[in-house]
Scaffold this active site. Sequence first.
Site, PDB file in Angstrom:
ATOM      1  N   LYS A  87     -14.547  25.976 -55.176  1.00  0.00           N
ATOM      2  CA  LYS A  87     -14.288  25.024 -54.091  1.00  0.00           C
ATOM      3  C   LYS A  87     -15.615  24.668 -53.413  1.00  0.00           C
ATOM      4  O   LYS A  87     -16.449  25.559 -53.172  1.00  0.00           O
ATOM      5  CB  LYS A  87     -13.336  25.680 -53.092  1.00  0.00           C
ATOM      6  N   SER A 162      -5.822  22.787 -49.018  1.00  0.00           N
ATOM      7  CA  SER A 162      -7.030  22.041 -49.199  1.00  0.00           C
ATOM      8  C   SER A 162      -7.760  22.322 -50.511  1.00  0.00           C
ATOM      9  O   SER A 162      -8.602  21.527 -50.925  1.00  0.00           O
ATOM     10  CB  SER A 162      -7.991  22.333 -48.038  1.00  0.00           C
ATOM     11  N   SER A 186      -4.118  27.117 -47.946  1.00  0.00           N
ATOM     12  CA  SER A 186      -4.914  26.272 -48.845  1.00  0.00           C
ATOM     13  C   SER A 186      -5.157  26.792 -50.245  1.00  0.00           C
ATOM     14  O   SER A 186      -5.664  26.043 -51.089  1.00  0.00           O
ATOM     15  CB  SER A 186      -6.272  25.975 -48.205  1.00  0.00           C
TER      16      SER A 186
HETATM   17  N1  GLN Z   1      -3.010  22.933 -44.124  1.00  0.00           N
HETATM   18  C1  GLN Z   1      -3.652  23.837 -43.258  1.00  0.00           C
HETATM   19  C2  GLN Z   1      -4.605  23.123 -42.351  1.00  0.00           C
HETATM   20  O1  GLN Z   1      -4.795  21.965 -42.543  1.00  0.00           O
HETATM   21  C3  GLN Z   1      -4.324  24.919 -44.037  1.00  0.00           C
HETATM   22  C4  GLN Z   1      -5.666  24.592 -44.506  1.00  0.00           C
HETATM   23  C5  GLN Z   1      -6.345  25.763 -45.128  1.00  0.00           C
HETATM   24  O2  GLN Z   1      -5.720  26.773 -45.430  1.00  0.00           O
HETATM   25  N2  GLN Z   1      -7.650  25.653 -45.256  1.00  0.00           N
HETATM   26  O3  GLN Z   1      -5.146  23.700 -41.462  1.00  0.00           O
END
Ligand code: GLN
Length: 479
Positions: A87, A162, A186
């Site tokens: 990532k 994400s 994410s």
């Molecule tokens: N969807 C969640 C957010 O937007 C989780 C994102 C993540 O785990 N980085 O905060």
Amino acid sequence: MNILDLTITQLHEGFRNKNFTSVEVTKAYLENIKKTDKEIGAYLLVTEGLALNQAEKADKLISLALSGVEGNGGDFPLLMGVPFSVKDAILVEGQKATAGSKILENYVAPYDATVIKKLKTQGAVILGKTNLDEFAMGVSTENSAFKVTKNPNDLTRVSGGSSGGSAASVAAKQAVYSLGSDTGGSIRLPASFCGVVGLNPTYGAVSRSGLISMASSLDQIGPITKTVEDCRIVFDAIKGKDPLDATSIESQISNFKSEIKNIKIGVPKEYFGRGINSNVKKIIEDAIKKAKKHGAKIVPISLPNSKYAVACYYIIVPSEVSANLARFDGIKYGLYEDAENLLDGYMKTRGRGFGIEVKRRIMLGTYSLSSGYYDAYYKKAQEVRQIIKEDFIDAFKKVDLIFSPVSPIPAFKIGEKTDDALSMYLMDIYTCPVKLAGLPAISLPVGNIGKLPVGLQIIGKYFEENKIFNIASQLEKML
Ligand code: GLN
């Protein structure tokens, strides 16, 4: 046999038996990336030169090990020569690390994240950096400043987020495995949407050093893989205490040999209520029935305060985001916009460098941390976080693991939710309570609605990743 279908252990055996070399495997992956990634868009950067270099080195080390001159009985690390993706919020020395943001578009990482250092020590091969929602804020990769990563199972749909690029790269056979990060879901959400395995480790199990921070009390790096066994291998390679991350600790609990027939599985009624797609519900219930058929004891439980988790999470996360992202001021890192004076410089750089979701969170967080509102929002959310956590601790007095869906719906259409931040936030409904409690959880693919995969979430006690792996891999074989 297609090289691209092989798991980590199968590749390891193949290297040992000289069926193929790491260079051959790496080339096969690079070719497949070239062939498929124009459409899918999983990668922001393919590090072809680096990958081939590392693969050549790995091949030399493997033949040295096999010739026995090293005196190691022909052993070499499981991940040696195995190509993976990362990532783009995780630093790889000398490579760009954008975090999916214009503000870091030309930022080059000056050092390796601890997880990367560990994988390099094993001789792993880095294929490139994968797409993500800007600074990991989102559920679909649609918040990336660069492109949307499409779901390899259905190109009209999102890959999840994400870590969407990471999950898509594994699902599309563009990497053997990937490293993602999970703050509210994410790793698990894109794993569920793409039909691969994804682990959110216990908070502290894996070092965060070299992960671009989003919300530090929640961020964790974890593996996204083809199988549960692969997930265990990568987790074992990256976990452990690190002097560079004061919140990291050595996992105290290791090799359980748990069997599904001796296990008590908690099923929280609140996670199957209003809002869940009926097909998702059925697939998760069928997986639970399968566990029961193999002797697991199913225990209905209640996590009554999980209903506050999304509200609580979206106070705590923006607060931490507003503090963490203050460092992107046009001076220390990345983008710099020429300006009249310091304040003008901040406004121009941050105004142009950040996307809309990041700005929304910085504003919300600054507000909830401001004097006068701190007690009403941030402090209150911390108290709610505590009672959500206590629900889990109580439940784990009665059960060994908790089963739930990862997401209330399968992968949605690209563009379907872009104008509705709240409906995006609600996608975290089953994944973010786990994070507020700091617990480990895996997403295991257990079925499909048409072409769209559905993941089962298996939540464990603190540092009991091994129990999760044991039960998940037994379930994986039953499906
Ligand atoms: N969807 C969640 C957010 O937007 C989780 C994102 C993540 O785990 N980085 O905060």
